[in-house]
Write a protein that holds these residues in place. Sequence first.
Motif, PDB file in Angstrom:
ATOM      1  N   ALA A 184       0.922  -1.361   0.023  1.00  0.00           N
ATOM      2  CA  ALA A 184      -0.015   0.073  -0.134  1.00  0.00           C
ATOM      3  C   ALA A 184       0.992   1.182  -0.080  1.00  0.00           C
ATOM      4  CB  ALA A 184      -0.828  -0.091   1.270  1.00  0.00           C
ATOM      5  N   VAL A 185       1.948   1.085   0.644  1.00  0.00           N
ATOM      6  CA  VAL A 185       2.880   2.210   0.728  1.00  0.00           C
ATOM      7  C   VAL A 185       3.554   2.381  -0.422  1.00  0.00           C
ATOM      8  CG1 VAL A 185       5.039   3.266   1.692  1.00  0.00           C
ATOM      9  CG2 VAL A 185       3.334   1.930   3.221  1.00  0.00           C
ATOM     10  N   MET A 186       3.950   1.270  -1.255  1.00  0.00           N
ATOM     11  CA  MET A 186       4.569   1.536  -2.582  1.00  0.00           C
ATOM     12  C   MET A 186       3.570   1.947  -3.418  1.00  0.00           C
ATOM     13  SD  MET A 186       7.875  -0.135  -2.567  1.00  0.00           S
ATOM     14  CE  MET A 186       8.359  -1.263  -3.909  1.00  0.00           C
ATOM     15  N   ALA A 187       2.385   1.520  -3.452  1.00  0.00           N
ATOM     16  CA  ALA A 187       1.488   2.317  -4.530  1.00  0.00           C
ATOM     17  C   ALA A 187       1.253   3.575  -4.283  1.00  0.00           C
ATOM     18  CB  ALA A 187       0.034   1.282  -4.283  1.00  0.00           C
ATOM     19  N   PRO A 217       2.704   6.457  -1.529  1.00  0.00           N
ATOM     20  CA  PRO A 217       3.384   6.606  -0.129  1.00  0.00           C
ATOM     21  C   PRO A 217       3.052   7.750   0.463  1.00  0.00           C
ATOM     22  CG  PRO A 217       5.016   6.990  -2.012  1.00  0.00           C
ATOM     23  CD  PRO A 217       3.816   6.448  -2.715  1.00  0.00           C
ATOM     24  N   TYR A 218       2.469   8.859  -0.544  1.00  0.00           N
ATOM     25  CA  TYR A 218       2.405  10.499  -0.130  1.00  0.00           C
ATOM     26  C   TYR A 218       1.243  10.382   1.243  1.00  0.00           C
ATOM     27  CZ  TYR A 218       5.411  11.696  -3.652  1.00  0.00           C
ATOM     28  OH  TYR A 218       6.413  11.855  -4.257  1.00  0.00           O
ATOM     29  N   PRO A 219       0.261   9.553   1.512  1.00  0.00           N
ATOM     30  CA  PRO A 219      -0.479   9.852   2.481  1.00  0.00           C
ATOM     31  C   PRO A 219       0.332   9.502   3.912  1.00  0.00           C
ATOM     32  CG  PRO A 219      -1.711   8.616   0.795  1.00  0.00           C
ATOM     33  CD  PRO A 219      -0.386   8.884   0.362  1.00  0.00           C
ATOM     34  N   TYR A 220       1.319   8.342   3.533  1.00  0.00           N
ATOM     35  CA  TYR A 220       2.011   7.992   4.864  1.00  0.00           C
ATOM     36  C   TYR A 220       3.032   8.801   5.262  1.00  0.00           C
ATOM     37  CZ  TYR A 220      -0.397   3.562   3.571  1.00  0.00           C
ATOM     38  OH  TYR A 220      -1.217   2.466   3.490  1.00  0.00           O
ATOM     39  N   TYR A 221       3.534   9.701   4.014  1.00  0.00           N
ATOM     40  CA  TYR A 221       4.628  10.384   4.521  1.00  0.00           C
ATOM     41  C   TYR A 221       4.064  11.654   5.221  1.00  0.00           C
ATOM     42  CZ  TYR A 221       7.513   8.480   0.465  1.00  0.00           C
ATOM     43  OH  TYR A 221       8.310   7.740  -0.009  1.00  0.00           O
ATOM     44  N   ARG A 222       2.673  12.029   5.030  1.00  0.00           N
ATOM     45  CA  ARG A 222       2.001  13.179   5.625  1.00  0.00           C
ATOM     46  C   ARG A 222       1.962  12.843   6.934  1.00  0.00           C
ATOM     47  NH1 ARG A 222      -3.309  16.143   3.410  1.00  0.00           N
ATOM     48  NH2 ARG A 222      -3.674  17.352   5.363  1.00  0.00           N
TER      49      ARG A 222
END
Length: 397
Positions: A14-17, A19-24
């Motif tokens: 999911a992060v690979m697909a 990553p931007y929401p996780y970075y945030r």
Amino acid sequence: MATAEAQFNPFDPAVMADPYPYYRLMREGDPVHWNGTIRTWFLTRHADVSELLRDDRRFSADRTRSERYVPPPPERARGARSMLVVDPPDHTRLRNLVNKAFTPRMVEQLRPRIESVSADLLDRLAGEGETDLVAQFAYPLPVIVIAEMLGVPARDRMRFQEWSAVLIRGLDPFVDAETLERVFDAREALNDYLNGIIAERRRQPAADLITGLIAAEEEGDALGHGELVAMCNLLLVAGHETTVSLIAGGTLALLRHPDQLDRLRREPALARTAVEELLRFVPPVQWTGRVAAEELEIGGRRVSPGQSVVGILAAANRDPEVFPDPDRLDLGRDPNPHVAFGRGIHFCLGAPLARLEAQIALPMLLARFPALREAGTPEPRPTWNLRGLARLPVALG
Ligand code: HEM
């Protein structure tokens, strides 16, 4: 990662697909994040990432200083290390030598050649209904340019394309043993190949970068033979695997923001700020790492010597403290202090070349194919560090 307290796992599909929401989440809730399983710190704020890269005394680029470093088996121990992974004073010496041979003037002189290679590649596409923009345009352009600049025969392109594709797998941390074996094989094969070319240039100098680097060595400066091979290897791989993502990823971002695409079409003079914004928005190099050289504090957290600290460039590039409305693609954004090329002493040597290539290629592509559009699902590359596209199917007419 449901909460910022959970561990950030860069290899989660999911992060690979996306990553931007996780970075945030991390930037907002836990900007200096510790993943205890893989024993790595992740930085997501622009200020912290900049500090990591600028403070080369406290943060070492030498991965052998990491507590997690596993030396290669003796029979695989390679020659000299490239300047990307050494600290001053070695780094200073290597960088000064290559700066002599790889000058901004030399890059600017490549402009007509980059234009003619782009035009040729686009000419070949005319008449095709659909194509893979990576294979037919985004990949060959930077590869032909760096090969010619270095002085390696462009006809050998397919060979170093294969080696390069294997070598970048070695950049991701935690590669399995089988991949690592293939990485070692590719490195040895590429180095043997480069040894052959360097020997030829010693016999018969030419007007290319390899000859320039040999000359720098022969002027009494200390660029040893092993270092020369490592330098050429780095330049060839860096020239292969990054600008392709800027051109392909940049094109896809434009296709998905039609207002911005129209803007660039109407106003090709926007190319300079447009390329900076695409570097910010879809950075080809997602992160880069250092090793804490001493006990230190960053962003209020204590880091022990030998621990790995990863600066997520792509997350820093979306920091609202620095970029107003960071998730908006705005081709006129200026100033644009993105960190896509890094910061400090390891700041990308090839930045002027990559910028020039993209500033030429993108407007030429858009002008040539006014109806350019997506035609199928883009295929991502399997690597986390070098985020980009393996395939970008497009319709041209
Ligand atoms: C859009 C394209 C490119 C991007 C996004 C990019 C990104 C980067 C980044 C982030 C670094 C710093 C890494 C760190 O601090 O750990 C770097 C270093 C470097 N890049 Fe690039 N690069 C690009 C194109 C190129 C090209 C075309 C070349 C070669 C011709 C190149 C050669 C290098 C070299 C030699 C270094 C190491 C510099 C040093 O250690 O002093 N890069 N690049």
